[in-house]
Design a protein around this motif. Structure first.
Motif, PDB file in Angstrom:
ATOM      1  N   UNK A  15      14.201  70.409 -51.152  1.00 35.80           N
ATOM      2  CA  UNK A  15      13.514  71.699 -51.043  1.00 35.80           C
ATOM      3  C   UNK A  15      13.666  72.277 -49.642  1.00 35.80           C
ATOM      4  N   UNK A  16      13.801  73.576 -49.566  1.00 35.49           N
ATOM      5  CA  UNK A  16      13.925  74.266 -48.287  1.00 35.49           C
ATOM      6  C   UNK A  16      12.560  74.809 -47.888  1.00 35.49           C
ATOM      7  N   UNK A  17      11.955  74.298 -46.809  1.00 35.78           N
ATOM      8  CA  UNK A  17      10.625  74.771 -46.434  1.00 35.78           C
ATOM      9  C   UNK A  17      10.603  76.233 -46.003  1.00 35.78           C
ATOM     10  N   UNK A  18      11.779  76.810 -45.731  1.00 29.25           N
ATOM     11  CA  UNK A  18      11.821  78.227 -45.369  1.00 29.25           C
ATOM     12  C   UNK A  18      11.912  79.124 -46.599  1.00 29.25           C
ATOM     13  N   UNK A  19      12.217  78.540 -47.749  1.00 29.95           N
ATOM     14  CA  UNK A  19      12.333  79.311 -48.983  1.00 29.95           C
ATOM     15  C   UNK A  19      11.750  78.474 -50.115  1.00 29.95           C
ATOM     16  N   UNK A  30       3.615  78.922 -37.643  1.00 29.79           N
ATOM     17  CA  UNK A  30       4.308  77.747 -38.164  1.00 29.79           C
ATOM     18  C   UNK A  30       5.823  77.930 -38.240  1.00 29.79           C
ATOM     19  N   UNK A  31       6.353  79.055 -37.749  1.00 29.59           N
ATOM     20  CA  UNK A  31       7.789  79.312 -37.848  1.00 29.59           C
ATOM     21  C   UNK A  31       8.628  78.203 -37.215  1.00 29.59           C
ATOM     22  N   UNK A  32       8.261  77.764 -36.022  1.00 32.37           N
ATOM     23  CA  UNK A  32       9.024  76.713 -35.344  1.00 32.37           C
ATOM     24  C   UNK A  32       9.013  75.411 -36.118  1.00 32.37           C
ATOM     25  N   UNK A  33       7.850  75.042 -36.626  1.00 32.11           N
ATOM     26  CA  UNK A  33       7.738  73.818 -37.413  1.00 32.11           C
ATOM     27  C   UNK A  33       8.580  73.909 -38.683  1.00 32.11           C
ATOM     28  N   UNK A  36      12.212  73.483 -37.885  1.00 31.53           N
ATOM     29  CA  UNK A  36      12.515  72.077 -37.591  1.00 31.53           C
ATOM     30  C   UNK A  36      12.580  71.263 -38.882  1.00 31.53           C
ATOM     31  N   UNK A  37      11.634  71.497 -39.782  1.00 30.02           N
ATOM     32  CA  UNK A  37      11.645  70.780 -41.063  1.00 30.02           C
ATOM     33  C   UNK A  37      12.885  71.123 -41.881  1.00 30.02           C
ATOM     34  N   UNK A  38      13.269  72.389 -41.868  1.00 32.20           N
ATOM     35  CA  UNK A  38      14.464  72.796 -42.605  1.00 32.20           C
ATOM     36  C   UNK A  38      15.698  72.103 -42.046  1.00 32.20           C
ATOM     37  N   UNK A  39      15.765  71.952 -40.720  1.00 31.76           N
ATOM     38  CA  UNK A  39      16.899  71.267 -40.107  1.00 31.76           C
ATOM     39  C   UNK A  39      16.971  69.801 -40.495  1.00 31.76           C
ATOM     40  N   UNK A  40      15.817  69.150 -40.578  1.00 35.02           N
ATOM     41  CA  UNK A  40      15.770  67.737 -40.968  1.00 35.02           C
ATOM     42  C   UNK A  40      16.059  67.576 -42.451  1.00 35.02           C
TER      43      UNK A  40
END
Length: 105
Positions: A15-19, A30-33, A36-40
């Protein structure tokens, strides 16, 4: 308590936390977090959703089931580092912690 990692529930991908399909308005704090989660999430292998129920049943059937368990790959090293960092901070500040307790008796 099961702490799941990313499972291939969306077209075979993590799952993509940005979408993520939520309808609520995102909080910019929470944009930065989320980035970072999307990158991981994109670097870790997506888990097979069909494997999780079998693992959960093993916990249910265990003589001494854990209170908490991680499901998925990649979680353990990250959490291990986070707790090592916490333990170091607590150790570094132990004198102040004891001082904050005050005199007893």
């Amino acid at each position: 308590m099961v702490e799941p990692g990313g499972f291939a529930t969306r077209s075979g991908k993590n799952p993509n936390p940005l979408n993520n399909g939520y309808k609520t308005k995102p909080n910019p704090l929470y944009d930065g977090l989320l980035r970072a989660l999307a990158g991981v999430a994109g670097k870790l292998p997506a888990g097979d959703p069909a494997a999780a129920p079998q693992a959960l049943l093993k916990i249910v059937d265990a003589d001494k089931p854990p209170l908490r368990v991680l499901f998925g790959q990649g979680f353990y090293p990250m959490i291990q580092q986070a707790y090592a960092d916490r333990l170091k901070t607590w150790d570094d500040w132990q004198d102040l912690s004891v001082e904050a307790h005050g005199r007893v008796g």
